[in-house]
Design a protein around this motif. Structure first.
Motif, PDB file in Angstrom:
ATOM      1  N   THR A  77      34.459 -22.374  25.007  1.00 17.70           N
ATOM      2  CA  THR A  77      34.333 -22.351  23.549  1.00 17.70           C
ATOM      3  C   THR A  77      32.896 -22.607  23.112  1.00 17.70           C
ATOM      4  N   VAL A  78      32.119 -23.295  23.918  1.00 15.75           N
ATOM      5  CA  VAL A  78      30.691 -23.465  23.608  1.00 15.75           C
ATOM      6  C   VAL A  78      30.017 -22.088  23.564  1.00 15.75           C
ATOM      7  N   GLY A  79      30.404 -21.206  24.479  1.00 18.00           N
ATOM      8  CA  GLY A  79      29.892 -19.833  24.437  1.00 18.00           C
ATOM      9  C   GLY A  79      30.303 -19.113  23.164  1.00 18.00           C
ATOM     10  N   VAL A  80      31.523 -19.347  22.710  1.00 20.02           N
ATOM     11  CA  VAL A  80      31.989 -18.757  21.449  1.00 20.02           C
ATOM     12  C   VAL A  80      31.143 -19.284  20.290  1.00 20.02           C
ATOM     13  N   LEU A  81      30.867 -20.579  20.305  1.00 22.84           N
ATOM     14  CA  LEU A  81      30.025 -21.197  19.275  1.00 22.84           C
ATOM     15  C   LEU A  81      28.677 -20.480  19.206  1.00 22.84           C
ATOM     16  N   VAL A  82      28.053 -20.255  20.352  1.00 23.11           N
ATOM     17  CA  VAL A  82      26.742 -19.602  20.387  1.00 23.11           C
ATOM     18  C   VAL A  82      26.830 -18.183  19.836  1.00 23.11           C
ATOM     19  N   LEU A  83      27.866 -17.458  20.237  1.00 21.95           N
ATOM     20  CA  LEU A  83      28.034 -16.091  19.732  1.00 21.95           C
ATOM     21  C   LEU A  83      28.221 -16.071  18.217  1.00 21.95           C
ATOM     22  N   ILE A  84      29.020 -16.989  17.700  1.00 21.07           N
ATOM     23  CA  ILE A  84      29.217 -17.051  16.246  1.00 21.07           C
ATOM     24  C   ILE A  84      27.901 -17.398  15.559  1.00 21.07           C
ATOM     25  N   ALA A  85      27.210 -18.407  16.069  1.00 20.93           N
ATOM     26  CA  ALA A  85      25.958 -18.854  15.446  1.00 20.93           C
ATOM     27  C   ALA A  85      24.924 -17.733  15.355  1.00 20.93           C
ATOM     28  N   TYR A  86      24.900 -16.844  16.348  1.00 20.11           N
ATOM     29  CA  TYR A  86      23.954 -15.730  16.333  1.00 20.11           C
ATOM     30  C   TYR A  86      24.502 -14.474  15.663  1.00 20.11           C
ATOM     31  N   GLY A  87      25.679 -14.581  15.065  1.00 21.01           N
ATOM     32  CA  GLY A  87      26.221 -13.473  14.292  1.00 21.01           C
ATOM     33  C   GLY A  87      26.941 -12.412  15.094  1.00 21.01           C
ATOM     34  N   GLU A  88      27.209 -12.656  16.346  1.00 22.42           N
ATOM     35  CA  GLU A  88      27.950 -11.707  17.174  1.00 22.42           C
ATOM     36  C   GLU A  88      29.455 -11.983  17.000  1.00 22.42           C
ATOM     37  N   LEU A  89      29.940 -11.711  15.783  1.00 20.63           N
ATOM     38  CA  LEU A  89      31.287 -12.138  15.412  1.00 20.63           C
ATOM     39  C   LEU A  89      32.384 -11.380  16.148  1.00 20.63           C
ATOM     40  N   VAL A 135      34.330 -24.170  17.091  1.00 24.46           N
ATOM     41  CA  VAL A 135      34.360 -22.880  16.392  1.00 24.46           C
ATOM     42  C   VAL A 135      33.871 -23.056  14.955  1.00 24.46           C
ATOM     43  N   PHE A 136      34.352 -24.098  14.286  1.00 29.04           N
ATOM     44  CA  PHE A 136      33.898 -24.342  12.914  1.00 29.04           C
ATOM     45  C   PHE A 136      32.400 -24.666  12.874  1.00 29.04           C
ATOM     46  N   PHE A 137      31.914 -25.397  13.871  1.00 25.33           N
ATOM     47  CA  PHE A 137      30.488 -25.700  13.928  1.00 25.33           C
ATOM     48  C   PHE A 137      29.679 -24.410  14.096  1.00 25.33           C
ATOM     49  N   GLY A 138      30.173 -23.499  14.909  1.00 26.30           N
ATOM     50  CA  GLY A 138      29.511 -22.205  15.056  1.00 26.30           C
ATOM     51  C   GLY A 138      29.447 -21.455  13.733  1.00 26.30           C
ATOM     52  N   LEU A 139      30.534 -21.505  12.975  1.00 24.20           N
ATOM     53  CA  LEU A 139      30.540 -20.856  11.656  1.00 24.20           C
ATOM     54  C   LEU A 139      29.546 -21.528  10.710  1.00 24.20           C
ATOM     55  N   MET A 140      29.471 -22.861  10.767  1.00 19.22           N
ATOM     56  CA  MET A 140      28.509 -23.563   9.915  1.00 19.22           C
ATOM     57  C   MET A 140      27.072 -23.170  10.272  1.00 19.22           C
ATOM     58  N   LEU A 141      26.779 -23.087  11.569  1.00 19.28           N
ATOM     59  CA  LEU A 141      25.436 -22.660  11.989  1.00 19.28           C
ATOM     60  C   LEU A 141      25.150 -21.238  11.537  1.00 19.28           C
ATOM     61  N   TYR A 142      26.141 -20.367  11.631  1.00 22.89           N
ATOM     62  CA  TYR A 142      25.977 -18.972  11.206  1.00 22.89           C
ATOM     63  C   TYR A 142      25.658 -18.898   9.715  1.00 22.89           C
ATOM     64  N   TYR A 143      26.480 -19.572   8.900  1.00 18.24           N
ATOM     65  CA  TYR A 143      26.256 -19.507   7.451  1.00 18.24           C
ATOM     66  C   TYR A 143      24.978 -20.231   7.038  1.00 18.24           C
ATOM     67  N   GLN A 144      24.584 -21.268   7.755  1.00 18.74           N
ATOM     68  CA  GLN A 144      23.319 -21.932   7.470  1.00 18.74           C
ATOM     69  C   GLN A 144      22.150 -20.994   7.748  1.00 18.74           C
ATOM     70  N   ARG A 145      22.308 -20.123   8.736  1.00 17.27           N
ATOM     71  CA  ARG A 145      21.249 -19.182   9.101  1.00 17.27           C
ATOM     72  C   ARG A 145      21.183 -18.005   8.137  1.00 17.27           C
ATOM     73  N   VAL A 146      22.347 -17.444   7.767  1.00 15.64           N
ATOM     74  CA  VAL A 146      22.342 -16.222   6.950  1.00 15.64           C
ATOM     75  C   VAL A 146      22.393 -16.495   5.451  1.00 15.64           C
ATOM     76  N   ALA A 147      22.952 -17.652   5.059  1.00 10.64           N
ATOM     77  CA  ALA A 147      23.057 -17.962   3.628  1.00 10.64           C
ATOM     78  C   ALA A 147      22.944 -19.470   3.418  1.00 10.64           C
ATOM     79  N   PRO A 148      21.746 -20.019   3.608  1.00 10.29           N
ATOM     80  CA  PRO A 148      21.589 -21.476   3.485  1.00 10.29           C
ATOM     81  C   PRO A 148      22.032 -21.974   2.110  1.00 10.29           C
ATOM     82  N   GLY A 149      22.746 -23.102   2.118  1.00 12.48           N
ATOM     83  CA  GLY A 149      23.192 -23.713   0.866  1.00 12.48           C
ATOM     84  C   GLY A 149      24.316 -22.969   0.169  1.00 12.48           C
TER      85      GLY A 149
END
Length: 185
Positions: A77-89, A135-149
């Motif tokens: 799941t750590v790998g899933v987190l990384v993929l989500i964070a980088y937008g590879e949904l 998984v939720f942390f990955g989503l938070m990192l993704y949204y922080q990267r693409v749409a901060p705040g």
């Protein structure tokens, strides 16, 4: 009464008779006389798909401990987190589906090997919550990267909190003697 000798016939007969409401028994060298739906992991009442039952029975013949599958899930799941964070949904979704197989199979494998324990169930439940949080942390990192705040960050946080509090509330209710499987939870 007819004896059933093959696993696939056992599963098919167990499924059909359970759907009809009849009790079906089996005698196997591993389990002795017991309800068939216990041996086929309740396939008859759709708690487990028949495919999952067949895979767990096959894995049950190996010496692979169920704990290996339990611990592998959060690592993957750590790998899933990384993929989500980088937008590879899409790839994250595929990997999450694969990782979820480990969670589905660990308990079934333990039952197939006759190696269930409260400790193993506790470890599985605890690591499942960590997987959800990752998984939720990955989503938070993704949204922080693409749409901060953005509002999405708050929604992901609320979903994570709701997911974790649901498990806690059910466990707490059952610990106090209430049925934790009803209501809004």
């Amino acid at each position: 009464e007819q004896p059933i000798h093959e696993a696939w016939s056992e599963a098919a007969d167990g499924l059909s008779t359970a759907l009809a409401g009849a009790r079906t028994f089996t005698a196997s060298s591993e389990h002795g006389l017991s309800y068939m739906n216990e041996n086929v992991f309740n396939a008859g009442d759709y708690r487990r798909p028949v495919v999952l039952m067949a895979v767990s029975r096959t894995l049950g013949t190996t010496r692979l401990p169920a704990t290996v599958l339990t611990v592998a899930a959060p690592i993957l799941t750590v790998g899933v987190l990384v993929l989500i964070a980088y937008g590879e949904l899409v790839w994250a979704g595929v990997c999450l589906a694969f990782t979820s197989l480990f969670d589905m199979l660990d308990g079934a494998l333990a039952r197939a090997q006759g190696d269930t324990s409260r400790r193993g169930a506790f470890l599985d439940s605890t690591l499942d919550r960590y997987c959800e949080a990752l998984v939720f942390f990955g989503l938070m990192l993704y949204y922080q990267r693409v749409a901060p705040g953005s509002t999405e960050l708050l929604l992901v946080y609320a979903a994570c909190a709701g997911s974790l509090i649901t498990s806690y509330a059910r466990a707490r209710a059952e610990g106090l003697g209430f049925d934790g499987k009803v209501g809004l939870l």
